[in-house]
Structure formats: C-alpha cells, structure tokens
Write a protein that holds these residues in place. Structure first.
Motif, short mmCIF file in Angstrom:
data_model
loop_
_atom_site.label_atom_id
_atom_site.label_comp_id
_atom_site.label_asym_id
_atom_site.label_seq_id
_atom_site.Cartn_x
_atom_site.Cartn_y
_atom_site.Cartn_z
N ILE A 148 0.87 -1.18 0.00
CA ILE A 148 0.00 0.00 0.00
C ILE A 148 0.91 1.23 0.00
CG2 ILE A 148 -1.79 1.21 1.33
CD1 ILE A 148 -2.23 -1.59 2.78
N ALA A 149 0.56 2.23 -0.80
CA ALA A 149 1.41 3.44 -0.84
C ALA A 149 0.55 4.69 -0.79
CB ALA A 149 2.25 3.44 -2.12
N ALA A 150 1.20 5.76 -0.34
CA ALA A 150 0.53 7.07 -0.32
C ALA A 150 0.59 7.69 -1.70
CB ALA A 150 1.22 7.98 0.69
N ALA A 151 -0.59 7.90 -2.29
CA ALA A 151 -0.69 8.80 -3.45
C ALA A 151 -1.19 10.12 -2.88
CB ALA A 151 -1.62 8.22 -4.50
N SER A 152 -2.13 10.76 -3.53
CA SER A 152 -2.69 12.04 -3.07
C SER A 152 -3.80 12.41 -4.04
CB SER A 152 -1.61 13.12 -3.11
OG SER A 152 -2.18 14.41 -2.98
N GLN A 153 -4.72 13.27 -3.60
CA GLN A 153 -5.64 13.85 -4.60
C GLN A 153 -4.84 14.56 -5.67
OE1 GLN A 153 -6.36 17.31 -5.14
NE2 GLN A 153 -4.87 17.98 -3.62
N ALA A 154 -3.62 15.03 -5.29
CA ALA A 154 -2.74 15.71 -6.26
C ALA A 154 -2.10 14.72 -7.23
CB ALA A 154 -1.68 16.53 -5.52
N GLY A 155 -2.35 13.44 -7.04
CA GLY A 155 -1.97 12.42 -8.02
C GLY A 155 -3.14 12.03 -8.90
N HIS A 156 -4.26 12.73 -8.73
CA HIS A 156 -5.44 12.52 -9.58
C HIS A 156 -5.75 13.74 -10.42
CE1 HIS A 156 -7.24 8.63 -8.01
NE2 HIS A 156 -6.32 8.88 -7.10
N VAL A 157 -5.50 14.93 -9.86
CA VAL A 157 -5.77 16.19 -10.59
C VAL A 157 -4.66 17.19 -10.30
CG1 VAL A 157 -8.30 15.97 -10.50
CG2 VAL A 157 -7.11 17.17 -8.67
N GLY A 158 -4.57 18.22 -11.13
CA GLY A 158 -3.58 19.27 -10.90
C GLY A 158 -3.98 20.22 -9.79
N ASP B 217 -10.82 11.96 0.41
CA ASP B 217 -10.64 13.41 0.29
C ASP B 217 -11.90 14.20 0.60
OD1 ASP B 217 -12.16 12.77 -1.90
OD2 ASP B 217 -10.90 13.80 -3.37
N GLY B 218 -12.90 13.54 1.18
CA GLY B 218 -14.13 14.27 1.51
C GLY B 218 -14.87 14.76 0.28
N GLY B 219 -14.57 14.16 -0.88
CA GLY B 219 -15.28 14.55 -2.09
C GLY B 219 -14.68 15.76 -2.78
N MET B 220 -13.33 15.82 -2.85
CA MET B 220 -12.70 16.90 -3.62
C MET B 220 -12.66 16.56 -5.10
SD MET B 220 -9.31 17.76 -1.37
CE MET B 220 -8.71 19.14 -2.34
N VAL B 221 -12.37 15.29 -5.37
CA VAL B 221 -12.14 14.84 -6.75
C VAL B 221 -13.09 13.70 -7.01
CG1 VAL B 221 -10.45 13.77 -8.30
CG2 VAL B 221 -9.67 15.39 -6.54
N PHE B 222 -13.84 13.78 -8.09
CA PHE B 222 -14.71 12.66 -8.46
C PHE B 222 -14.16 12.04 -9.74
CE2 PHE B 222 -18.37 15.11 -6.30
CZ PHE B 222 -18.13 14.49 -5.08
N ASN B 223 -13.45 10.91 -9.60
CA ASN B 223 -13.08 10.15 -10.82
C ASN B 223 -12.71 8.73 -10.47
OD1 ASN B 223 -10.42 10.18 -9.91
ND2 ASN B 223 -9.66 11.37 -11.62
#
Ligand SMILES: NC(=O)C1=CN([C@@H]2O[C@H](COP(=O)(O)OP(=O)(O)OC[C@H]3O[C@@H](n4cnc5c(N)ncnc54)[C@H](O)[C@@H]3O)[C@@H](O)[C@H]2O)C=CC1
Ligand SMILES: CC(=O)C(C)=O
Length: 261
Positions: A140-150, A255-261
């Motif tokens: 398991i690794a740490a990504a981020s919402q910043a690894g889904h969107v700019g 992310d509490g619903g920051m990014v939907f994808n």
C-alpha cells in the motif's frame, strides 16, 4: 478494549508523525505487530513506546526510504524481530513547493528519491519478503488527490504522486501471481505538519496570510471539513485486511469529495 494480536506484521514508513503515525496506531490497535519506520527515530521511539514497545508489537526502526539498502534492512528487521511480514505501507513523502520556473535538477532528484523511489524500494523489499515466506501480502502506498488532478504550486509533487499511481497499477499486474495486492490511498487535505507547511509556504510565496494559503486547497471539499489523519488510517486499515482481498491496482481517494473520478 484489550488489543488482540492478529498474528500479522505491518511496516509503516514515515510513522513518526501525521498520517503515518495514525496508520501505525490504527493497525496496532487492530492487532498487527507494527514496525514504525522513519528517518527521524526520536519520533518513532516515542510513538512505539506509547504503544508498549517491542514486546507489545510496536517496534521503532530507522529507515531512509530514498536508500534501497536501508529499506531492505528495515523490512528484514521487522520480519525477524516481529515474527513475519504481511503488509507494507509506503507512506513517507515530502511536499516542497515548486514554482514552475524554480524547479531544479536537485529538487527533482530529492523529491523523486523519496516519493517515488521510496515506494519502489518498499515494493521490491516487501514482495521479496512475501515470496521468501511463501505467502502473499499487501503493498500500500501514499498517493494524493494531487496524483489525480492538478493543483497550483505543487506541480513537481503532483508528478511524483501520478508516478506512484502508475507504478502501482503495473506492479499490481506483475505481483498478482504471488498473491500480492498493490494499492494506493489518495488523501485530500489532511491536518499534519506537511500540510501546515504547504499552506504556510503557499501563503508566504504570495505575500498573503496563512488562512489564504489554506483556502487555496480547501475550497471544494464536499464534506466541508479538512481531513484528520484518522480518516486516512481507517481506509488503510481496510486495505491492510482481508476485506480488501479482491481490490488491486486501485487508488482510493480519501478526500471528503474533492475529486470525483
Ligand atoms: N497531509 C496531506 O494533506 C497529504 C499527505 N499526503 C501524503 O501522505 C504521506 C504522509 O503525509 P503527512 O503525514 O502529511 O507528512 P508529514 O510530513 O507530516 O510526515 C512525514 C513523515 O515522513 C518522514 N520522512 C520524510 N522523509 C523520509 C525518508 N527519506 N525516509 C523515511 N521517512 C521519511 C518524516 O520524518 C515524517 O515523520 C505523504 O506521502 C504525503 O505526500 C497525500 C495527500 C495529502
Ligand atoms: C500535500 C498534498 O498531497 C495535497 C495538497 O494534496
């Protein structure tokens, strides 16, 4: 409630503070014997002691995730001293700001050596340990919402987190034959020393007050609050246990619903 040892061993990198600490505490409470690994062992010594120390299944270990040998040594020490190896959480990461014009060769090397190479070394070391022990396991690794969107101001960091997701998807394909699953968790905005520095540095760079720095990241959280480290630890606990056995190659946004994808 009294903790029941579940017979499994997990190693968490960057366990000295923030999200890694919360993950280590949660896995320990769930019954894992946990190796708390960090470059700063003053912090992991303290957290491990608060959990009862090595006899209680909480072992503080030095690790520099940028150094392949250090990662292999830590996995080996966890396996030998805690009596097995079942889960690695490649959590350690750094998030310096990176205005596009100011990105240097050294900055690229430093952040990639921790955020990406560290995940690769952890994956290699864990996969080798699982194979040696003759069973599967969870990586398991740490990504981020910043690894889904700019996001503004953290382009270089964002590149490392997209890289972690790409590596994870392919590693999941390669390691499935050994009974190993590979996933990432993708936090949003979590109240930790890292995020406090990101918000402050963003504000400083723009000559704005600190609240302005936070606002650059917190608008658009559907659940309308910043995350606490425990929100992320809940999901990592799920990814570490058998309830997630049929999930691999995924990045789970927390992310509490920051990014939907
Ligand atoms: N805080 C946030 O809002 C978010 C964090 N993340 C990711 O979650 C992970 C944890 O973040 P936080 O807890 O916020 O960070 P943090 O900065 O609060 O804690 C990171 C820990 O990693 C350790 N560390 C740093 N370099 C290391 C190295 N070379 N080897 C071993 N340990 C090292 C530090 O000593 C520290 O204890 C990171 O990968 C970060 O990118 C992802 C999305 C959001
Ligand atoms: C630090 C981080 O991962 C953010 C802002 O998404």
């Amino acid at each position: 409630m009294t903790r029941q040892d579940n017979g499994k061993v997990a190693l968490v990198t960057g366990a000295g503070q923030g999200i890694g600490r919360a993950i280590a505490e949660r896995l320990h409470a769930d019954g894992f014997r946990v190796a708390l690994a960090d470059i700063d062992t003053d912090k992991t010594d303290e957290v491990a002691a608060s959990l009862g120390g090595e006899q209680a299944g909480a072992l503080s270990l030095h690790i520099d995730v940028a150094d392949r040998q250090s990662v292999f040594d830590a996995v080996s020490a966890a396996k030998d001293r805690l009596g097995g190896f079942d889960v690695i959480v490649n959590n350690a990461g750094i998030a310096p700001l990176s205005a596009i014009d100011e990105i240097t060769e050294e900055a690229i090397q430093r952040i990639f050596s921790i955020n990406v190479n560290g995940v690769i070394w952890g994956t290699q070391a864990a996969a080798a340990a699982f194979r040696e022990l003759g069973h599967g396991g969870k990586i398991i690794a740490a990504a981020s919402q910043a690894g889904h969107v700019g996001n503004p101001g953290i382009a270089l960091y964002s590149a490392t987190k997209f890289a972690v997701r790409g590596f994870t998807q392919s590693a999941a394909r390669d390691l499935a034959q050994y009974g190993i699953t590979v996933n990432t968790y993708a936090p949003g905005i979590v109240r930790t020393p890292m995020m406090e520095a990101v918000a402050k540095n963003t504000a400083d760079a723009a000559g704005q007050p600190e609240e302005w720095g936070w606002a650059q990241f917190t608008s658009g959280i559907t659940l309308d609050r910043i995350s606490e480290p425990a929100d992320v630890a809940n999901v990592v606990a799920f990814l570490s246990g058998s309830d997630s056995d049929y999930i691999t190659g995924q990045s789970i946004l927390v992310d509490g619903g920051m990014v939907f994808n």
